[in-house]
Motif scaffolding. Structure first.
Motif, short mmCIF file in Angstrom:
data_model
loop_
_atom_site.label_atom_id
_atom_site.label_comp_id
_atom_site.label_asym_id
_atom_site.label_seq_id
_atom_site.Cartn_x
_atom_site.Cartn_y
_atom_site.Cartn_z
N TYR A 53 0.89 -16.52 5.58
CA TYR A 53 1.21 -16.45 7.01
C TYR A 53 0.82 -15.09 7.58
CZ TYR A 53 3.97 -16.75 11.31
OH TYR A 53 4.38 -16.76 12.62
N GLU A 54 1.03 -14.07 6.78
CA GLU A 54 0.67 -12.72 7.21
C GLU A 54 0.22 -11.92 6.00
OE1 GLU A 54 3.23 -9.02 8.77
OE2 GLU A 54 3.24 -10.73 10.15
N GLY A 55 -0.99 -11.38 6.06
CA GLY A 55 -1.52 -10.61 4.94
C GLY A 55 -0.83 -9.26 4.81
N GLY A 56 -1.09 -8.62 3.68
CA GLY A 56 -0.49 -7.31 3.45
C GLY A 56 -1.31 -6.54 2.44
N SER A 57 -0.79 -5.42 2.02
CA SER A 57 -1.48 -4.59 1.04
C SER A 57 -0.46 -3.94 0.12
CB SER A 57 -2.34 -3.53 1.72
OG SER A 57 -1.53 -2.65 2.48
N GLY A 58 -0.93 -3.54 -1.05
CA GLY A 58 -0.08 -2.87 -2.01
C GLY A 58 -0.92 -1.98 -2.90
N GLU A 59 -0.30 -0.96 -3.45
CA GLU A 59 -1.04 -0.02 -4.29
C GLU A 59 -0.26 0.29 -5.56
OE1 GLU A 59 -2.65 4.62 -4.15
OE2 GLU A 59 -2.38 3.49 -2.27
N ILE A 68 -5.84 -0.48 -5.01
CA ILE A 68 -5.33 -0.85 -3.68
C ILE A 68 -5.70 -2.30 -3.40
CG2 ILE A 68 -5.33 -0.31 -1.22
CD1 ILE A 68 -6.51 2.49 -2.08
N ALA A 69 -4.70 -3.15 -3.28
CA ALA A 69 -4.94 -4.59 -3.00
C ALA A 69 -4.74 -4.86 -1.52
CB ALA A 69 -3.99 -5.45 -3.82
N THR A 70 -5.72 -5.52 -0.92
CA THR A 70 -5.63 -5.94 0.48
C THR A 70 -5.81 -7.46 0.53
OG1 THR A 70 -6.67 -3.85 1.14
CG2 THR A 70 -6.48 -5.58 2.82
N ARG A 158 -4.49 -6.12 -16.76
CA ARG A 158 -3.10 -5.96 -16.30
C ARG A 158 -3.03 -5.21 -14.98
NH1 ARG A 158 -2.50 -5.28 -21.91
NH2 ARG A 158 -2.73 -3.00 -21.73
N ALA A 159 -3.86 -4.17 -14.83
CA ALA A 159 -3.83 -3.38 -13.60
C ALA A 159 -4.28 -4.18 -12.39
CB ALA A 159 -4.72 -2.14 -13.77
N TYR A 160 -5.36 -4.94 -12.53
CA TYR A 160 -5.84 -5.73 -11.39
C TYR A 160 -4.86 -6.84 -11.03
CZ TYR A 160 -10.31 -3.40 -10.84
OH TYR A 160 -11.29 -2.46 -10.55
N GLN A 161 -4.26 -7.46 -12.02
CA GLN A 161 -3.27 -8.51 -11.72
C GLN A 161 -2.02 -7.91 -11.07
OE1 GLN A 161 -2.70 -10.88 -15.35
NE2 GLN A 161 -4.18 -12.34 -14.51
N LYS A 162 -1.59 -6.78 -11.58
CA LYS A 162 -0.41 -6.12 -11.02
C LYS A 162 -0.65 -5.70 -9.57
CE LYS A 162 2.85 -2.35 -12.03
NZ LYS A 162 3.13 -1.20 -12.95
N ALA A 163 -1.88 -5.25 -9.28
CA ALA A 163 -2.21 -4.86 -7.91
C ALA A 163 -2.15 -6.06 -6.96
CB ALA A 163 -3.60 -4.22 -7.87
N VAL A 164 -2.69 -7.20 -7.39
CA VAL A 164 -2.63 -8.41 -6.56
C VAL A 164 -1.18 -8.81 -6.32
CG1 VAL A 164 -3.23 -10.85 -6.42
CG2 VAL A 164 -4.88 -9.22 -7.34
N GLN A 165 -0.37 -8.76 -7.36
CA GLN A 165 1.04 -9.12 -7.21
C GLN A 165 1.74 -8.19 -6.24
OE1 GLN A 165 2.01 -8.84 -11.35
NE2 GLN A 165 1.43 -10.94 -11.80
N GLU A 166 1.38 -6.90 -6.27
CA GLU A 166 1.97 -5.95 -5.34
C GLU A 166 1.55 -6.26 -3.91
OE1 GLU A 166 4.51 -2.74 -4.58
OE2 GLU A 166 4.14 -3.85 -6.45
N GLY A 167 0.28 -6.63 -3.74
CA GLY A 167 -0.18 -7.02 -2.41
C GLY A 167 0.53 -8.25 -1.88
N LEU A 168 0.73 -9.25 -2.76
CA LEU A 168 1.43 -10.47 -2.35
C LEU A 168 2.88 -10.17 -2.00
CD1 LEU A 168 0.06 -13.07 -4.93
CD2 LEU A 168 -0.40 -13.00 -2.47
N LYS A 169 3.48 -9.23 -2.72
CA LYS A 169 4.87 -8.86 -2.46
C LYS A 169 5.03 -8.33 -1.04
CE LYS A 169 6.64 -6.61 -5.83
NZ LYS A 169 6.99 -5.47 -6.73
N ASN A 170 3.97 -7.70 -0.53
CA ASN A 170 4.01 -7.13 0.82
C ASN A 170 3.38 -8.04 1.87
OD1 ASN A 170 5.26 -4.71 -0.06
ND2 ASN A 170 3.30 -3.98 -0.82
N SER A 171 3.10 -9.28 1.49
CA SER A 171 2.58 -10.29 2.42
C SER A 171 3.67 -11.31 2.70
CB SER A 171 1.35 -10.98 1.82
OG SER A 171 0.34 -10.04 1.50
N ILE A 172 3.43 -12.16 3.67
CA ILE A 172 4.38 -13.24 3.97
C ILE A 172 3.72 -14.56 3.59
CG2 ILE A 172 5.72 -14.44 5.73
CD1 ILE A 172 5.83 -11.83 7.30
N VAL A 173 4.29 -15.24 2.61
CA VAL A 173 3.80 -16.54 2.15
C VAL A 173 4.81 -17.60 2.57
CG1 VAL A 173 3.16 -17.92 0.14
CG2 VAL A 173 2.58 -15.49 0.21
#
Length: 260
Positions: A53-59, A68-70, A158-173
């Motif tokens: 619903y709304e994108g986000g980013s996480g680092e 940095i995941a966008t 692990r780092a790339y997957q963790k970054a994506v998860q952090e980005g999703l955490k800051n997005s609205i699904v």
């Protein structure tokens, strides 16, 4: 055996079977039971799907490397490629801008790239996160600023997957559902019963009008429409009248109905 069970399914069912097992960590028997239930009573074309619903980013930082995941919503491959190009321009000085994206109701479109990282250590692990979360129509770019220390194959995954998860955490699904507007006309004696039935089924009232009669407007998931009408008819002894409206996609966001 799982393979034996899949042989009896269509291509679309196989994709659904795989998603059920992956997302919910089901056994073969549990997934098969859910599929049978879907065949009996739910139109799979109208099943709820998870969307951005709304994108986000996480680092995150791993051994001085910044990841940095966008994340952004997309509808087509062209949308995804335009987003990726924009991220590469924004982070032009980064060593890597790896990406993954999915689109389509059954994730028909899937693409990923390691962008110079060792093969299979970035793009595919990122894509696996999106598929495991079963989120539709989104793209993610993970930008890496190298910190001077090699992470190794496992460390990169692990780092790339963790970054994506952090980005999703800051997005609205959200969960997008297909429904139909329904207006219910009744008398003042029956409105309390109708409100109770709607609350029981988790259906919020969009609009109410009180004149010589009471009129409520709701949006009902398609798979609940007939059973809801039956419950209201029974609960009001047939005094309620229904006016079906158009179909609409909707979601419940922070407790409120949003028409998409």
């Amino acid at each position: 055996m799982l393979v034996d069970s899949l042989r009896s399914l269509s291509i679309e069912d196989e994709a659904i079977f795989s998603q059920l097992i992956q997302r919910y960590q089901l056994t073969r028997e549990e997934a098969d039971a859910l599929l049978k239930k879907d065949r009996r009573g739910i139109d799979m074309e109208n099943r709820p799907i998870r969307i951005l619903y709304e994108g986000g980013s996480g680092e995150i930082v791993e051994k001085k490397s910044r990841f940095i995941a966008t994340i952004e919503k997309i509808e087509t491959e062209e949308d995804a490629l335009a987003f990726i190009a924009r991220m590469k321009k924004q982070y032009w000085d980064a060593r890597h801008n790896c990406y993954a994206f999915v689109a389509g109701k059954n994730h028909e479109l899937q693409r990923c790239s390691d962008d110079g990282e060792p093969n299979g250590t970035a793009g595919r692990p990122m894509l696996d996160v999106l598929l495991r979360e079963d989120i539709h129509n989104l793209a993610v770019v993970v930008t890496r600023y190298f910190g001077g220390t090699l992470l190794g194959t496992g460390g990169l995954v692990r780092a790339y997957q963790k970054a994506v998860q952090e980005g999703l955490k800051n997005s609205i699904v959200i969960e997008k559902m297909q429904g139909r507007f329904l207006t219910v006309d009744t008398d003042y004696n029956s409105i309390g019963k109708i409100q109770y039935i709607l609350a029981q089924q988790g259906i919020a009232i969009l609009e109410s009008a009180y004149t010589e009669k009471v009129e409520v407007k709701v949006v009902v998931p398609l798979e609940k429409l007939e059973s809801l009408k039956e419950s209201i008819t029974e609960g009001t002894n047939g005094t309620a009248r229904f006016q079906p409206g158009e179909e609409a996609a909707f979601a419940v966001i922070e407790g409120e109905i949003k028409i998409l």
